[in-house]
Write a protein that holds these residues in place. Structure first.
Motif, PDB file in Angstrom:
ATOM      1  N   ASN A   1     -66.241 -17.215 -11.620  1.00  0.00           N
ATOM      2  CA  ASN A   1     -65.574 -18.279 -10.857  1.00  0.00           C
ATOM      3  C   ASN A   1     -64.857 -17.734  -9.626  1.00  0.00           C
ATOM      4  O   ASN A   1     -64.706 -18.457  -8.639  1.00  0.00           O
TER       5      ASN A   1
ATOM      6  N   ILE B   1     -62.150 -17.758 -19.072  1.00  0.00           N
ATOM      7  CA  ILE B   1     -63.550 -17.721 -19.497  1.00  0.00           C
ATOM      8  C   ILE B   1     -63.679 -16.743 -20.659  1.00  0.00           C
ATOM      9  O   ILE B   1     -63.119 -15.646 -20.617  1.00  0.00           O
TER      10      ILE B   1
ATOM     11  N   ALA C   1     -69.470 -17.345 -22.746  1.00  0.00           N
ATOM     12  CA  ALA C   1     -69.944 -18.258 -21.697  1.00  0.00           C
ATOM     13  C   ALA C   1     -70.751 -17.541 -20.623  1.00  0.00           C
ATOM     14  O   ALA C   1     -71.308 -18.193 -19.735  1.00  0.00           O
ATOM     15  N   LEU C   2     -70.825 -16.226 -20.687  1.00  0.00           N
ATOM     16  CA  LEU C   2     -71.548 -15.466 -19.677  1.00  0.00           C
ATOM     17  C   LEU C   2     -73.002 -15.285 -20.090  1.00  0.00           C
ATOM     18  O   LEU C   2     -73.298 -14.799 -21.183  1.00  0.00           O
TER      19      LEU C   2
ATOM     20  N   ASN D   1     -74.644 -16.653 -14.126  1.00  0.00           N
ATOM     21  CA  ASN D   1     -73.329 -17.224 -13.809  1.00  0.00           C
ATOM     22  C   ASN D   1     -72.898 -16.858 -12.396  1.00  0.00           C
ATOM     23  O   ASN D   1     -72.107 -17.559 -11.770  1.00  0.00           O
TER      24      ASN D   1
ATOM     25  N   THR E   1     -68.258 -21.705 -14.215  1.00  0.00           N
ATOM     26  CA  THR E   1     -68.356 -21.386 -15.634  1.00  0.00           C
ATOM     27  C   THR E   1     -67.153 -21.981 -16.355  1.00  0.00           C
ATOM     28  O   THR E   1     -66.007 -21.734 -15.951  1.00  0.00           O
TER      29      THR E   1
END
Length: 545
Positions: free
Chosen positions: A349, A490, A494-495, A501, A510
């Motif tokens: 992000n 994060i 989530a990666l 990403n 993300t």
């Protein structure tokens, strides 16, 4: 009996082992390469100029290496730990393993639950005590005619610079910020008495926390003394020994935390920030931005921009469990065989943020993509020597001084062109010409200020400035993060392993699965270690712990 008392106090964080840890004679004078061949008494340590210089080296060694749970060093407090912990308290890096999980996810529930929290507190006060020992020692040496008063004041200036730096780090992590109530919240004990044995324990054990405002007043007194007595330049150790400019630069940071914007501007002017436009050069020390944004890291030991850094060397560093290149470096490096542990990645992000424009060379020069299949994340590449851990820890650069003053101008006068020029001085060396700002890019005073704050996130990524900015902005509704609290995070789950990403074309966001923590939550600040509370009944714990 005396040794038993000293050992107990060391474990409580009240006493560093006096001068027992000072380094002595060596063919090399760099503190990172000195060997502890013997232990010096306080009398011996300050008995001649050579030993006094070694005593000062010992203070810097304490700042760089420290110890972990009373054992081997892991870069506490300033060798690496302060940078790593600050980044983990913010949202611009992603914790990938359990190493920093408690800090990253803010799951501290008791005073003893985080070794990182405990060791930061203990090692900062250990450094402070060693500073106080040196201040007393050089004062006595000057009185005895061993050194001149001017030399004693210079050593005291170095010690007081480090003492101020350490106390500020304590306030940032263990106290509510100055901007909450103008510093009327509980501070940390500002220790100026050297504890070297049982006879000097009482003053420390009776000390209360005071207020944050009182801490800031004493920090600035120390820095004013340092400014007056430190040299403008050094022929050796130009970056790793405190100078007049380092004291002034740190004052711009401290005053920014106080919202003393006029004070920031005044201090910055001493370092050349009041010029009409770039290039900016400090009349004290000749500091200037390097031409390329990777200059302070590609040549960390010899550049014009680094005002003060903590030295690490192959003989003394935070090791694989604390050194910057090991923590932040990728486990598979496409450029060479030097690999880190891949524990902390750059947040996608931040990497994809709209304010970090395409073509900014800080991506190509200071970020690196891990080649590991299933974990092709981007990592910070400011620290490049995981093999011997020689990267110096940056404490303050000329770029920060320029952005501190830019923000102060922007906060003081709407759409101040001086703020824009200082911002552009830092930013323009990295961004394409078409993306450079003019005053027409900003519709309001807040828009320009926000651009300066965004620039700090890009410019200082991986340097430990993020948490400090989050907490000093906590009460400003225009610029605070997560309602003034700890931002959402994060999680590694989530990666995507293929690195998708990270994409500056589509710039995906993300989701942050770890929810933000409000400012009102007791976990916003760290607990005072229980050992410290047990040793000093006059201290109070932060509420909630």
């Amino acid at each position: 009996m005396k040794r038993t008392i000293e050992n107990r106090l060391f474990k409580k964080g009240i006493l560093i082992m006096g001068l027992a840890g000072l380094m002595v004679v060596s063919s090399c004078k760099k503190f990172t390469e000195l060997s502890p061949l013997s232990q010096l008494s306080e009398t011996t340590a300050f008995s001649n100029p050579a030993n006094i210089e070694l005593a000062m080296n010992g203070v810097y060694n304490r700042a760089a290496v420290g110890n972990y749970n009373g054992g081997a060093g892991r870069g506490y407090p300033f060798g690496a730990a302060s940078i790593e912990q600050s980044e983990m308290r913010g949202e611009d890096m992603v914790n990938l393993a359990t190493f920093y999980q408690i800090t990253y996810e803010t799951t501290i529930t008791a005073a003893a639950s985080s070794a990182n929290n405990w060791n930061m507190f203990i090692n900062l006060y250990s450094l402070i005590n060693q500073c106080n020992v040196v201040i007393d020692g050089v004062t006595a040496a000057a009185g005895a005619g061993t050194i001149t008063q001017a030399v004693a004041d210079q050593y005291a200036g170095e010690a007081r610079f480090l003492r101020a730096l350490a106390h500020h780090e304590l306030v940032i992590n263990f106290c509510r910020p100055f901007v909450d109530g103008n510093g009327n919240k509980p501070g940390v004990p500002y220790r100026t008495v050297a504890v070297t044995g049982a006879s000097t324990v009482a003053a420390t054990l009776s000390q209360t926390r005071g207020t944050v405002a009182e801490d800031y007043t004493k920090i600035l007194v120390d820095l004013d003394f340092a400014e007056t007595n430190l040299p403008a330049t050094r022929t050796s150790n130009k970056i790793t020994r405190a100078t007049k400019a380092a004291a002034i630069a740190l004052k711009t940071r401290v005053k920014l935390h106080m919202n003393d914007f006029a004070g920031v501007i005044t201090e910055g002017a001493k370092l050349g920030t009041s010029g009409a436009a770039a290039p900016y050069t400090s009349p004290i020390g000749g500091y200037a931005l390097t031409a390329s944004p990777d200059g302070p890291f590609a040549t960390f030991n010899n550049n014009t921009e680094s005002i003060f850094s903590i030295e690490n060397g192959s003989a003394a560093n935070g090791g694989v469990n604390g050194a910057l290149a090991n923590m932040f470096g990728p486990a598979a490096n496409p450029l060479n065989s030097q690999v880190g542990r891949g524990l902390v990645a750059t947040s996608p992000n931040l990497y994809n943020a709209s304010f970090w424009v395409t073509g900014d060379t800080r991506r190509s020069l200071l970020q690196i993509q891990q080649t590991t299949n299933g974990a092709k994340y981007f990592f910070n590449y400011k620290y490049r020597d995981p093999t011997t851990s020689t990267d110096w820890a940056p404490i303050i650069r000329y770029a920060e001084v320029l952005l501190n003053v830019a923000e102060a101008y922007s906060r003081t006068t709407p759409l101040d062109v001086r703020a824009l020029n200082l911002l552009n001085a830092v930013r323009n060396r990295a961004v394409p010409v078409a993306d450079r700002y003019t005053i027409a890019n900003f519709a309001s005073q807040n828009a320009l200020t926000q651009a300066i704050l965004n620039e700090r996130r890009v410019e200082f990524a991986g340097e430990g400035r993020r948490w400090a900015d989050i907490t000093r902005l906590s009460q400003d509704v225009n610029f605070q993060v997560a309602g003034g609290g700890i931002p959402a995070k994060i999680l590694v789950t989530a990666l995507a392993g293929d690195g998708s990403n990270y994409n500056t074309t589509t710039r995906p966001v993300t989701p942050a699965a770890k929810a933000a923590i409000p400012y009102s939550d007791f976990k916003y600040i760290w607990p005072i270690p229980q050992d410290e509370l047990n040793a000093n009944p006059n201290l109070t714990q932060n509420p909630g712990y």
